[in-house]
Design a protein around this motif. Structure first.
Motif, mmCIF file in Angstrom:
data_model
loop_
_atom_site.group_PDB
_atom_site.id
_atom_site.type_symbol
_atom_site.label_atom_id
_atom_site.label_comp_id
_atom_site.label_asym_id
_atom_site.label_seq_id
_atom_site.Cartn_x
_atom_site.Cartn_y
_atom_site.Cartn_z
ATOM 1 N N VAL A 1 0.824 -1.208 0.000
ATOM 2 C CA VAL A 1 0.000 0.000 0.000
ATOM 3 C C VAL A 1 0.863 1.264 0.000
ATOM 4 N N ALA A 2 2.144 1.118 0.354
ATOM 5 C CA ALA A 2 3.033 2.281 0.341
ATOM 6 C C ALA A 2 3.164 2.858 -1.061
ATOM 7 N N TYR A 3 3.144 1.981 -2.064
ATOM 8 C CA TYR A 3 3.255 2.473 -3.440
ATOM 9 C C TYR A 3 1.999 3.226 -3.860
ATOM 10 N N SER A 4 0.865 2.837 -3.306
ATOM 11 C CA SER A 4 -0.355 3.615 -3.553
ATOM 12 C C SER A 4 -0.243 5.002 -2.931
ATOM 13 N N GLU A 5 0.403 5.069 -1.774
ATOM 14 C CA GLU A 5 0.621 6.370 -1.143
ATOM 15 C C GLU A 5 1.582 7.225 -1.968
ATOM 16 N N PHE A 6 2.613 6.576 -2.533
ATOM 17 C CA PHE A 6 3.539 7.319 -3.389
ATOM 18 C C PHE A 6 2.805 7.888 -4.604
ATOM 19 N N LEU A 7 1.952 7.062 -5.199
ATOM 20 C CA LEU A 7 1.201 7.516 -6.373
ATOM 21 C C LEU A 7 0.222 8.621 -6.000
ATOM 22 N N GLU A 8 -0.396 8.495 -4.840
ATOM 23 C CA GLU A 8 -1.309 9.547 -4.391
ATOM 24 C C GLU A 8 -0.561 10.858 -4.171
ATOM 25 N N ASP A 9 0.627 10.767 -3.595
ATOM 26 C CA ASP A 9 1.430 11.965 -3.379
ATOM 27 C C ASP A 9 1.815 12.613 -4.709
ATOM 28 N N LEU A 10 2.146 11.775 -5.692
ATOM 29 C CA LEU A 10 2.486 12.298 -7.013
ATOM 30 C C LEU A 10 1.276 12.956 -7.670
ATOM 31 N N CYS A 11 0.101 12.364 -7.490
ATOM 32 C CA CYS A 11 -1.121 12.959 -8.041
ATOM 33 C C CYS A 11 -1.421 14.306 -7.389
ATOM 34 N N LYS A 12 -1.159 14.411 -6.097
ATOM 35 C CA LYS A 12 -1.387 15.686 -5.415
ATOM 36 C C LYS A 12 -0.413 16.753 -5.897
ATOM 37 N N GLN A 13 0.785 16.332 -6.275
ATOM 38 C CA GLN A 13 1.715 17.294 -6.864
ATOM 39 C C GLN A 13 1.176 17.829 -8.184
ATOM 40 N N ILE A 14 0.587 16.943 -8.981
ATOM 41 C CA ILE A 14 0.016 17.376 -10.257
ATOM 42 C C ILE A 14 -1.124 18.360 -10.027
ATOM 43 N N LEU A 15 -1.902 18.128 -8.971
ATOM 44 C CA LEU A 15 -3.033 19.000 -8.656
ATOM 45 C C LEU A 15 -2.629 20.212 -7.826
ATOM 46 N N ASN A 16 -1.311 20.364 -7.587
ATOM 47 C CA ASN A 16 -0.781 21.489 -6.797
ATOM 48 C C ASN A 16 -1.329 21.498 -5.377
ATOM 49 N N ASP A 17 -1.609 20.321 -4.875
ATOM 50 C CA ASP A 17 -2.042 20.182 -3.492
ATOM 51 C C ASP A 17 -0.807 19.880 -2.657
ATOM 52 N N LYS A 18 -0.461 20.773 -1.739
ATOM 53 C CA LYS A 18 0.781 20.644 -0.982
ATOM 54 C C LYS A 18 0.492 20.459 0.504
ATOM 55 N N GLN B 1 7.045 14.712 2.046
ATOM 56 C CA GLN B 1 8.472 14.543 2.266
ATOM 57 C C GLN B 1 9.302 15.072 1.100
ATOM 58 N N LYS B 2 8.860 14.812 -0.121
ATOM 59 C CA LYS B 2 9.692 15.137 -1.269
ATOM 60 C C LYS B 2 8.822 15.317 -2.496
ATOM 61 N N ASP B 3 9.207 16.256 -3.345
ATOM 62 C CA ASP B 3 8.550 16.436 -4.628
ATOM 63 C C ASP B 3 9.364 15.740 -5.715
ATOM 64 N N LEU B 4 8.661 15.324 -6.757
ATOM 65 C CA LEU B 4 9.350 14.764 -7.918
ATOM 66 C C LEU B 4 10.031 15.904 -8.661
ATOM 67 N N THR B 5 11.349 15.874 -8.691
ATOM 68 C CA THR B 5 12.129 16.940 -9.312
ATOM 69 C C THR B 5 12.763 16.411 -10.584
ATOM 70 N N PHE B 6 12.190 16.790 -11.702
ATOM 71 C CA PHE B 6 12.752 16.412 -12.994
ATOM 72 C C PHE B 6 13.209 17.678 -13.696
ATOM 73 N N ILE B 7 14.512 17.786 -13.918
ATOM 74 C CA ILE B 7 15.083 18.956 -14.578
ATOM 75 C C ILE B 7 15.359 18.575 -16.032
ATOM 76 N N PRO B 8 14.602 19.110 -16.964
ATOM 77 C CA PRO B 8 14.714 18.644 -18.350
ATOM 78 C C PRO B 8 15.803 19.322 -19.166
ATOM 79 N N LEU B 9 16.651 20.135 -18.555
ATOM 80 C CA LEU B 9 17.613 20.913 -19.342
ATOM 81 C C LEU B 9 18.615 20.017 -20.068
ATOM 82 N N ALA B 10 19.223 19.081 -19.352
ATOM 83 C CA ALA B 10 20.218 18.211 -19.987
ATOM 84 C C ALA B 10 19.589 17.299 -21.045
ATOM 85 N N PRO B 11 18.469 16.601 -20.745
ATOM 86 C CA PRO B 11 17.832 15.823 -21.822
ATOM 87 C C PRO B 11 17.383 16.685 -22.999
#
Length: 339
Positions: free
Chosen positions: A238-255, A260-270
């Motif tokens: 169920v921890a992975y469901s919590e991770f996915l829920e946290d990621l969904c809240k980031q998409i919805l700008n719910d903070k 604990q941590k936001d998904l930080t993807f820096i696209p400059l190098a790619p």
């Protein structure tokens, strides 16, 4: 970012008044300089030379090279997050400083910008070398790709499954795996561009098979890796469901406060790598003619590409928000039933 920069330049040209940029504008300028210099640096690299050097190595050496590059990729990625955050802090300090401290803050911003340029140029070169190595294995006809994927992915399992990790560290590992998917997409786009430019005969079917093999291996190995990690560290699924829920809240700008941590993807190098490998593809589409005519077509293709990417980004964003909202509501409903 490009649209905001163009709007800012247009406003300055229209009003003929220069105002001190705010922190967001300075951050955009800094990222644009990093991107431009990164692409310019990669343009000076001879991909064919690196390709033939890597191709001359044996399968074992390819495995070692790819693993070394993967380690450097993770180091550059972690360092790049801190460098970019420092650059944004410098931009904020420069935009809000008093007149007496402008010189100091400006020098600080320029120094941080120079460090960011060096860091992301190195990272983009590492990603380009990884893409060339993967392309070498895909093009080779001696099962080098399969050997590389098997050895590399099982080495990843070995280095992770017997470690004691906390739930927070597992959360970070999940985010790193997500970012790795985007890097693999950039690598496969590089391989696709190389095939468009250099391949002879039918090649698309072979490319699809190899690309699918790469993705399936990554997904399968990550599933095995996280299964063992969860088992050995007694972490419930169920921890992975919590991770996915946290990621969904980031998409919805719910903070929430307990995040604990936001998904930080820096696209400059790619992005530097993708622009570098797509530039020759676009060059083949330019018609022969006067220099002005070629400039017109370059601008036209650039504008069309930008608008297509912008529309694609909007569509993907809307789809992700709908899915995120659906999943958050689903999790909320399940929690209410449990309570």
């Amino acid at each position: 970012m490009p649209a905001r920069i163009v709007v800012t330049i247009w406003r300055v040209m229209k009003t003929r008044k220069f105002r001190r940029p705010n922190a967001a504008d300075l951050s955009d300028y800094g990222c644009f300089v990093v991107l431009a210099l990164g692409v310019a640096s990669l343009q000076m690299i001879d991909i064919s030379l690196i390709y033939h050097v890597i191709r001359g190595q044996g399968t074992i050496k390819l495995y070692v090279v790819y693993n070394v590059l993967e380690i450097f990729d993770k180091l550059c990625q972690s360092f790049g997050e801190d460098v970019l955050q420092v650059l944004f802090n410098s931009a904020e300090g420069l935009s809000a400083c008093s007149t007496d401290n402008v010189t100091f803050e400006l020098m600080r911003f320029i120094l941080d910008e120079a460090i960011a340029v060096v860091a992301f140029v190195v990272h983009s070169f590492v990603l380009l070398a990884q893409a060339i190595t993967l392309s070498t294995c895909i093009i080779a006809h001696n099962n080098a790709l399969l050997a590389l994927l098997v050895s590399n992915n099982f080495a990843e399992i070995k280095s992770n499954v017997f470690k004691r990790v906390s739930k927070e560290n597992l959360h970070n590992l999940v985010y790193y795996d997500i970012i790795e998917r985007f890097h693999i997409m950039a690598f496969l786009l590089f391989v696709l561009a190389q095939n468009i430019l250099e391949a002879e005969g039918p090649w698309f079917d072979s490319f699809l098979i190899n690309a699918s093999l790469v993705f399936l291996c990554e997904v399968l190995i990550d599933a095995i890796k996280h299964s063992f990690l969860a088992k050995f560290n007694e972490i419930k699924p169920v921890a992975y469901s919590e991770f996915l829920e946290d990621l969904c809240k980031q998409i919805l700008n719910d903070k929430p406060d307990d995040r604990q941590k936001d998904l930080t993807f820096i696209p400059l190098a790619p992005a530097c790598v993708v622009i570098r490998v797509l530039t020759p593809v676009y060059a083949t589409l330019l018609p022969a003619g006067p220099f002005i005519w070629r400039i017109f077509w370059i601008l036209l293709w650039s504008v069309l590409t930008y608008f297509m990417l912008a529309i694609f980004k909007i569509i993907v964003g809307l789809i992700l928000r709908c899915l995120a909202n659906w999943y958050v509501n689903l999790r909320l409903t399940r929690k209410q039933h449990v309570d």
